[in-house]
Structure formats: structure tokens, C-alpha cells
Design a protein around this motif. Structure first.
Motif, PDB file in Angstrom:
ATOM      1  N   UNK A  26       0.833  -1.199   0.064  1.00  0.00           N
ATOM      2  CA  UNK A  26      -0.124  -0.132   0.114  1.00  0.00           C
ATOM      3  C   UNK A  26       1.035   1.356  -0.009  1.00  0.00           C
ATOM      4  N   UNK A  27       1.900   1.122   0.798  1.00  0.00           N
ATOM      5  CA  UNK A  27       3.030   2.321   0.796  1.00  0.00           C
ATOM      6  C   UNK A  27       3.636   2.478  -0.545  1.00  0.00           C
ATOM      7  N   UNK A  28       3.898   1.637  -1.236  1.00  0.00           N
ATOM      8  CA  UNK A  28       4.583   1.540  -2.368  1.00  0.00           C
ATOM      9  C   UNK A  28       3.672   2.109  -3.537  1.00  0.00           C
ATOM     10  N   UNK A  29       2.274   1.820  -3.505  1.00  0.00           N
ATOM     11  CA  UNK A  29       1.302   2.289  -4.396  1.00  0.00           C
ATOM     12  C   UNK A  29       0.907   3.782  -4.379  1.00  0.00           C
ATOM     13  N   UNK A  30       1.276   4.668  -3.243  1.00  0.00           N
ATOM     14  CA  UNK A  30       0.676   5.628  -2.954  1.00  0.00           C
ATOM     15  C   UNK A  30       1.067   6.843  -4.070  1.00  0.00           C
ATOM     16  N   UNK A  31       0.085   7.722  -4.601  1.00  0.00           N
ATOM     17  CA  UNK A  31       0.749   8.646  -5.718  1.00  0.00           C
ATOM     18  C   UNK A  31       1.353   9.604  -5.160  1.00  0.00           C
ATOM     19  N   UNK A  32       2.045  10.436  -5.955  1.00  0.00           N
ATOM     20  CA  UNK A  32       3.033  11.385  -5.725  1.00  0.00           C
ATOM     21  C   UNK A  32       2.217  12.635  -4.668  1.00  0.00           C
ATOM     22  N   UNK A  33       3.213  12.672  -3.481  1.00  0.00           N
ATOM     23  CA  UNK A  33       2.447  13.747  -2.786  1.00  0.00           C
ATOM     24  C   UNK A  33       1.835  13.401  -1.792  1.00  0.00           C
ATOM     25  N   UNK A  34       1.243  12.044  -1.607  1.00  0.00           N
ATOM     26  CA  UNK A  34       0.521  11.259  -0.530  1.00  0.00           C
ATOM     27  C   UNK A  34       1.509  10.615   0.347  1.00  0.00           C
ATOM     28  N   UNK A  66      -7.426   9.652  -5.747  1.00  0.00           N
ATOM     29  CA  UNK A  66      -6.288   9.091  -6.205  1.00  0.00           C
ATOM     30  C   UNK A  66      -5.705   7.817  -5.516  1.00  0.00           C
ATOM     31  N   UNK A  67      -5.733   8.001  -4.104  1.00  0.00           N
ATOM     32  CA  UNK A  67      -5.042   7.317  -3.068  1.00  0.00           C
ATOM     33  C   UNK A  67      -6.028   5.965  -2.954  1.00  0.00           C
ATOM     34  N   UNK A  68      -7.530   6.311  -3.316  1.00  0.00           N
ATOM     35  CA  UNK A  68      -8.185   5.204  -3.249  1.00  0.00           C
ATOM     36  C   UNK A  68      -8.152   4.224  -4.377  1.00  0.00           C
ATOM     37  N   UNK A  69      -7.797   4.911  -5.432  1.00  0.00           N
ATOM     38  CA  UNK A  69      -7.775   4.179  -6.990  1.00  0.00           C
ATOM     39  C   UNK A  69      -6.381   3.345  -6.676  1.00  0.00           C
ATOM     40  N   UNK A  70      -5.173   3.961  -6.000  1.00  0.00           N
ATOM     41  CA  UNK A  70      -3.998   3.143  -6.091  1.00  0.00           C
ATOM     42  C   UNK A  70      -4.061   2.123  -5.064  1.00  0.00           C
ATOM     43  N   UNK A  71      -4.868   2.267  -4.066  1.00  0.00           N
ATOM     44  CA  UNK A  71      -5.084   1.362  -3.034  1.00  0.00           C
ATOM     45  C   UNK A  71      -5.864   0.107  -3.671  1.00  0.00           C
ATOM     46  N   UNK A  72      -6.940   0.321  -4.330  1.00  0.00           N
ATOM     47  CA  UNK A  72      -7.837  -0.579  -5.052  1.00  0.00           C
ATOM     48  C   UNK A  72      -7.291  -1.677  -5.922  1.00  0.00           C
ATOM     49  N   UNK A  73      -6.157  -0.962  -6.699  1.00  0.00           N
ATOM     50  CA  UNK A  73      -5.176  -1.823  -7.680  1.00  0.00           C
ATOM     51  C   UNK A  73      -4.063  -2.816  -6.934  1.00  0.00           C
ATOM     52  N   UNK A  74      -3.935  -2.535  -5.671  1.00  0.00           N
ATOM     53  CA  UNK A  74      -3.013  -3.425  -5.091  1.00  0.00           C
ATOM     54  C   UNK A  74      -3.456  -5.031  -5.037  1.00  0.00           C
TER      55      UNK A  74
END
Length: 88
Positions: A26-34, A66-74
């Protein structure tokens, strides 16, 4: 420009998922700035434990989408929901 703190609820796909590994992904998937400002764990039922990360994002970044989308893709994530949001 301010920042927003959002407590999120990340449900793993099964109780067999290694939560420490899932946290790292989850940490690795974070968008830039988060960034993640800590994790809590919540026992849901039958051995299933939800992760509750507190995510800090700039308030001009469009909220937590953006965070929700990146977490959902993990891999291993069943669902993602925002529990609480506030400005800091």
C-alpha cells in the motif's frame, strides 16, 4: 495550501493475507504527494483484519480519489473506503 488527513479502511481479500506485506505494498502504491502517517488494525470477523491507514494528501490534489484508486489496484485488496477526513 493545506493538507488533508484521511483515515481509510482497507479490507484484504482473505484472512490468509500477510498484513505486514500488504502494508508495504500500500505504501509503495501511493500517488506522488501522498504519505501514510501510520496504520491501525481492526478485527472484523472470523480472523479477518482490516487495515486502517491514515493518509496525508495536499488539499489541492482532488481529495482522496487518487489514493483510493491506487489502493484498490494493490494485489490482495478487496475494498477501500474512506472512514474519516479532516484538514490539518
Amino acid at each position: 495550501m493545506g493538507k488533508v488527513a484521511a483515515k481509510m479502511k482497507v479490507m484484504p481479500q482473505s484472512p490468509d493475507i500477510d498484513l505486514d506485506d500488504l502494508q508495504d505494498r500500500l505504501e509503495a502504491s501511493l500517488p506522488e504527494g501522498a504519505k501514510i502517517n501510520g496504520f491501525e488494525r481492526d478485527e472484523v470477523a472470523f480472523g479477518l483484519v482490516a487495515l486502517l491507514p491514515t493518509v496525508i494528501v495536499p488539499d489541492d490534489a482532488g481529495g482522496t480519489e487518487a489514493v483510493e484508486e491506487s489502493f484498490s489496484g494493490v494485489d490482495g485488496v478487496e475494498s477501500v473506503a474512506v472512514e474519516n477526513v479532516g484538514r490539518i
